[in-house]
Design a protein around this motif. Structure first.
Motif, PDB file in Angstrom:
ATOM      1  N   ALA A  24       0.835  -1.204   0.000  1.00  0.00           N
ATOM      2  CA  ALA A  24       0.000   0.000   0.000  1.00  0.00           C
ATOM      3  C   ALA A  24       0.863   1.244   0.000  1.00  0.00           C
ATOM      4  O   ALA A  24       1.938   1.283   0.606  1.00  0.00           O
ATOM      5  CB  ALA A  24      -0.908  -0.013   1.227  1.00  0.00           C
ATOM      6  N   ALA A  25       0.419   2.300  -0.690  1.00  0.00           N
ATOM      7  CA  ALA A  25       1.130   3.570  -0.712  1.00  0.00           C
ATOM      8  C   ALA A  25       1.130   4.176   0.686  1.00  0.00           C
ATOM      9  O   ALA A  25       0.255   3.885   1.499  1.00  0.00           O
ATOM     10  CB  ALA A  25       0.459   4.517  -1.706  1.00  0.00           C
ATOM     11  N   TRP A  26       2.110   5.050   0.908  1.00  0.00           N
ATOM     12  CA  TRP A  26       2.225   5.660   2.233  1.00  0.00           C
ATOM     13  C   TRP A  26       1.004   6.517   2.548  1.00  0.00           C
ATOM     14  O   TRP A  26       0.435   7.168   1.665  1.00  0.00           O
ATOM     15  CB  TRP A  26       3.473   6.525   2.311  1.00  0.00           C
ATOM     16  N   GLU A  27       0.596   6.533   3.806  1.00  0.00           N
ATOM     17  CA  GLU A  27      -0.413   7.457   4.306  1.00  0.00           C
ATOM     18  C   GLU A  27      -0.146   7.691   5.788  1.00  0.00           C
ATOM     19  O   GLU A  27       0.516   6.883   6.440  1.00  0.00           O
ATOM     20  CB  GLU A  27      -1.828   6.923   4.084  1.00  0.00           C
ATOM     21  N   PRO A  28      -0.627   8.814   6.336  1.00  0.00           N
ATOM     22  CA  PRO A  28      -0.341   9.129   7.742  1.00  0.00           C
ATOM     23  C   PRO A  28      -0.872   8.055   8.685  1.00  0.00           C
ATOM     24  O   PRO A  28      -1.956   7.506   8.474  1.00  0.00           O
ATOM     25  CB  PRO A  28      -1.072  10.456   7.947  1.00  0.00           C
ATOM     26  N   SER A  29      -0.097   7.793   9.723  1.00  0.00           N
ATOM     27  CA  SER A  29      -0.501   6.806  10.725  1.00  0.00           C
ATOM     28  C   SER A  29      -0.907   7.458  12.037  1.00  0.00           C
ATOM     29  O   SER A  29      -1.274   6.774  12.988  1.00  0.00           O
ATOM     30  CB  SER A  29       0.653   5.823  10.975  1.00  0.00           C
ATOM     31  N   LYS A  30      -0.824   8.805  12.083  1.00  0.00           N
ATOM     32  CA  LYS A  30      -1.247   9.544  13.272  1.00  0.00           C
ATOM     33  C   LYS A  30      -1.636  10.960  12.847  1.00  0.00           C
ATOM     34  O   LYS A  30      -1.540  11.320  11.672  1.00  0.00           O
ATOM     35  CB  LYS A  30      -0.143   9.572  14.318  1.00  0.00           C
ATOM     36  N   THR A  31      -2.086  11.766  13.797  1.00  0.00           N
ATOM     37  CA  THR A  31      -2.520  13.132  13.512  1.00  0.00           C
ATOM     38  C   THR A  31      -1.398  13.936  12.855  1.00  0.00           C
ATOM     39  O   THR A  31      -0.236  13.854  13.252  1.00  0.00           O
ATOM     40  CB  THR A  31      -2.946  13.832  14.821  1.00  0.00           C
TER      41      THR A  31
END
Length: 333
Positions: A24-31
């Motif tokens: 999966a492409a990168w995406e934020p894991s926190k705020t």
């Protein structure tokens, strides 16, 4: 063991055939922290908070975005925070002209090259405003009145010292052979309030910082500093649209100036991370909410990313260096 080996062989075959989905492409894991290097109520603050609202409303990412104002030192607080956050994938910053003017004027150890360029969201305009109760209908009327009153008698309010508002003020002074007393405030919201209250004689606020007061009949727009008239033709006041406001060049002030509303990140982040945010802001720009916001604030809707954006920023830095040198605003080495 045979089953395990057979499973690995099948997976390898599927991967080679392109059937198994890639990682999966990168995406934020926190705020995600959205740093605003300016005060509340101004153009940068409004755009950052509006963007955050659009992302939340349309659920454009799984994690939330939290706007944080860090306006100390003409925005140096915010820029130094991001500079010190190398590799932080969960921090972005909205920029305005203090990306250039603050380090040039103060010598603070920061340069835009210390950050990672992400995308230009738009260019913001500047308008010469006066109180609607005054008799000035054109820039010429206003400048002639200021000249007649004498040097320093008319007050020009602006955001910060040796920043874009004061740079434009100096350009007006040189073009018109007039001298204002420049009065700095922390943000564009306070600047507009000062003009409405008749505590100052003029401002060069961004459209979005003054539109509510213009619509209500308390302020008058004399000219816009973009190279061409703003394209928005729907009436904002009873008699005028943004497009009805002449350019300052048309009105005899030979200067053009627009301000970056762009996004940067800390240095040391991967291209996958940058790509995520570029695509996020493209989705934001595709919403009806954003398009309405652009018209309401009379923005120049130029968008850039990648090398084109970095090249534009490099050129803008040179432009600001020349303008500030001419105004005598460069920090002494």
């Amino acid at each position: 063991m045979r089953i395990q080996l057979r499973f690995k062989a099948v997976c390898a075959a599927l991967l080679s055939a392109g059937i198994v989905a890639p990682a999966a492409a990168w995406e934020p894991s926190k705020t995600v922290e959205f740093i605003i290097p300016a005060g509340t109520g101004g153009g940068a603050d409004q755009m950052a908070r509006f963007t955050q609202g659009v992302v939340a409303k349309h659920k454009l990412m799984k994690q939330s975005i939290v706007p944080i104002n860090k306006s100390g030192g003409a925005g140096a607080e915010g820029f130094l925070d991001v500079k010190a956050s190398k590799g932080d994938e969960h921090k972005i910053i909205i920029t305005l002209s203090n990306l250039f003017t603050t380090p040039l004027a103060t010598g603070v150890p920061f340069n835009w090259k210390d950050l990672t360029p992400v995308a230009m969201l738009a260019l913001d305009n500047f308008v010469l405003w006066v109180n609607a109760d005054t008799p000035y209908m054109t820039p010429k009327d206003y400048i002639e009145a200021a000249k007649k009153a004498g040097p320093g008698k008319f007050k020009m309010a602006g955001t910060g010292s040796k920043q874009e508002d004061q740079i434009i003020t100096v350009a007006i002074e040189k073009a018109g052979g007039v001298k204002f007393t420049y009065v700095p405030f922390k943000g564009g919201g306070a600047v507009a309030t000062q003009l409405v209250g008749k505590h100052v004689d003029s401002t060069v606020n961004n459209p979005i910082e003054a539109v509510a007061h213009w619509r209500s009949g308390k302020l008058r727009a004399l000219c816009v500093f973009d190279g061409s008239r703003m394209p928005y033709k729907a009436k904002v006041t009873k008699t005028q649209s943004w497009n009805d406001i002449p350019t300052c060049k048309e009105a005899g002030i030979p200067m053009e100036y627009t301000m970056l509303r762009g996004i940067f990140m800390p240095a040391g982040v991967s291209q996958d991370v940058v790509t995520f945010y570029v695509e996020l802001f493209k989705r934001v720009r595709g919403t009806t909410d954003w398009k309405d916001f652009m018209e309401r604030g009379a923005f120049n809707q130029t968008f850039m990313a990648g090398k084109q954006y970095a090249d534009w920023v490099a050129n803008a830095e040179n432009v600001h260096r020349n303008l500030m040198k001419e105004a005598g605003f460069l920090a002494k080495k």
